[in-house]
Design a protein around this motif. Structure first.
Motif, short mmCIF file in Angstrom:
data_model
loop_
_atom_site.label_atom_id
_atom_site.label_comp_id
_atom_site.label_asym_id
_atom_site.label_seq_id
_atom_site.Cartn_x
_atom_site.Cartn_y
_atom_site.Cartn_z
N PRO A 144 0.80 -1.23 0.00
CA PRO A 144 0.00 0.00 0.00
C PRO A 144 0.83 1.28 0.00
O PRO A 144 0.44 2.28 -0.57
CB PRO A 144 -0.83 -0.10 1.29
N GLY A 145 2.02 1.24 0.61
CA GLY A 145 2.88 2.42 0.65
C GLY A 145 3.78 2.58 -0.57
O GLY A 145 4.57 3.50 -0.65
N GLY A 146 3.69 1.64 -1.53
CA GLY A 146 4.48 1.72 -2.75
C GLY A 146 5.75 0.90 -2.74
O GLY A 146 6.45 0.82 -3.75
N ALA A 147 6.09 0.28 -1.61
CA ALA A 147 7.32 -0.52 -1.52
C ALA A 147 7.09 -1.92 -2.09
O ALA A 147 6.01 -2.49 -1.95
CB ALA A 147 7.78 -0.63 -0.07
N ARG A 148 8.11 -2.47 -2.74
CA ARG A 148 8.04 -3.84 -3.25
C ARG A 148 8.11 -4.81 -2.08
O ARG A 148 8.89 -4.63 -1.15
CB ARG A 148 9.19 -4.13 -4.22
N MET A 149 7.28 -5.85 -2.13
CA MET A 149 7.15 -6.82 -1.05
C MET A 149 7.14 -8.24 -1.63
O MET A 149 6.85 -8.42 -2.80
CB MET A 149 5.84 -6.60 -0.30
N ALA A 150 7.44 -9.19 -0.77
CA ALA A 150 7.25 -10.61 -1.09
C ALA A 150 6.23 -11.15 -0.10
O ALA A 150 6.29 -10.85 1.09
CB ALA A 150 8.56 -11.39 -0.98
N ALA A 151 5.29 -11.91 -0.59
CA ALA A 151 4.28 -12.57 0.25
C ALA A 151 4.68 -14.03 0.34
O ALA A 151 4.67 -14.75 -0.66
CB ALA A 151 2.89 -12.43 -0.36
N ILE A 152 5.05 -14.46 1.52
CA ILE A 152 5.53 -15.82 1.73
C ILE A 152 4.35 -16.69 2.15
O ILE A 152 3.66 -16.38 3.12
CB ILE A 152 6.61 -15.86 2.84
N ASN A 153 4.14 -17.79 1.43
CA ASN A 153 3.13 -18.76 1.83
C ASN A 153 3.74 -19.62 2.93
O ASN A 153 4.56 -20.50 2.66
CB ASN A 153 2.70 -19.62 0.64
N LEU A 154 3.37 -19.35 4.17
CA LEU A 154 3.99 -20.03 5.30
C LEU A 154 3.72 -21.53 5.32
O LEU A 154 4.44 -22.29 5.96
CB LEU A 154 3.56 -19.37 6.61
N ARG A 155 2.72 -21.98 4.57
CA ARG A 155 2.47 -23.42 4.45
C ARG A 155 3.60 -24.11 3.69
O ARG A 155 3.72 -25.33 3.73
CB ARG A 155 1.14 -23.69 3.78
N CYS A 156 4.43 -23.33 3.01
CA CYS A 156 5.55 -23.87 2.24
C CYS A 156 6.88 -23.75 2.98
O CYS A 156 7.94 -23.96 2.38
CB CYS A 156 5.63 -23.14 0.90
N VAL A 157 6.84 -23.43 4.26
CA VAL A 157 8.05 -23.30 5.10
C VAL A 157 7.98 -24.40 6.15
O VAL A 157 7.31 -24.25 7.17
CB VAL A 157 8.15 -21.91 5.74
N PRO A 158 8.67 -25.52 5.93
CA PRO A 158 8.53 -26.67 6.84
C PRO A 158 8.98 -26.40 8.27
O PRO A 158 8.50 -27.06 9.20
CB PRO A 158 9.39 -27.76 6.20
N SER A 159 9.86 -25.45 8.50
CA SER A 159 10.35 -25.19 9.86
C SER A 159 9.37 -24.41 10.72
O SER A 159 9.57 -24.30 11.93
CB SER A 159 11.69 -24.44 9.80
N ILE A 160 8.30 -23.90 10.14
CA ILE A 160 7.32 -23.13 10.90
C ILE A 160 6.18 -24.04 11.35
O ILE A 160 5.57 -24.74 10.54
CB ILE A 160 6.77 -21.95 10.06
N ASP A 161 5.91 -24.02 12.64
CA ASP A 161 4.79 -24.76 13.21
C ASP A 161 3.53 -23.91 13.02
O ASP A 161 3.32 -22.94 13.75
CB ASP A 161 5.04 -25.05 14.69
N LEU A 162 2.73 -24.25 12.06
CA LEU A 162 1.55 -23.45 11.71
C LEU A 162 0.56 -23.33 12.87
O LEU A 162 -0.14 -22.33 12.99
CB LEU A 162 0.85 -24.04 10.49
N ASP A 163 0.51 -24.33 13.73
CA ASP A 163 -0.43 -24.31 14.85
C ASP A 163 -0.07 -23.26 15.90
O ASP A 163 -0.90 -22.91 16.74
CB ASP A 163 -0.50 -25.68 15.52
#
Length: 116
Positions: A85-104
């Motif tokens: 929204p502020g004009g800066a370039r961003m990456a949106a990470i799908n956290l379901r694709c990061v095995p080290s993150i406990d989604l729960d």
């Protein structure tokens, strides 16, 4: 600190510089809802595709602000890029694709993207 992720088949891999997030965005727009995406947005300079960028395709919809990237082999969407929204370039990470993150353990921020 760096964390890494990939598509399902492993052809597309990425790294993010920074601590793993403790929150995720859960959006109810037609795209995120159908794919079950749990997203974290980071500045583009903290994100790096480490393999397989050439085997991704792009999906644009609605206002075309986010370039949704998916693997042409397995169809998984590990990340997207776009302009915040502020004009800066961003990456949106799908956290379901990061095995080290406990989604729960993530605190979900519900976003009413269906109303955008």
């Amino acid at each position: 600190m760096t964390y890494a992720g990939s598509c399902h088949c492993g052809a597309v891999t990425f790294e993010v510089e920074g601590d793993a997030p403790t929150t995720a965005m859960s959006c109810n727009c037609s795209h995120c809802r159908r794919k079950g995406l749990l997203l974290d947005f980071v500045p583009i300079d903290q994100f790096r595709v480490t393999a397989g960028e050439e085997v991704t395709s792009e999906w644009l919809f609605n206002k075309h602000n986010i370039e949704h990237r998916f693997c042409e082999t397995c169809g998984c969407q590990p990340f997207a890029t776009g302009t915040g929204p502020g004009g800066a370039r961003m990456a949106a990470i799908n956290l379901r694709c990061v095995p080290s993150i406990d989604l729960d353990t993530l605190t979900l921020k519900k976003i009413d993207g269906a109303s955008f």
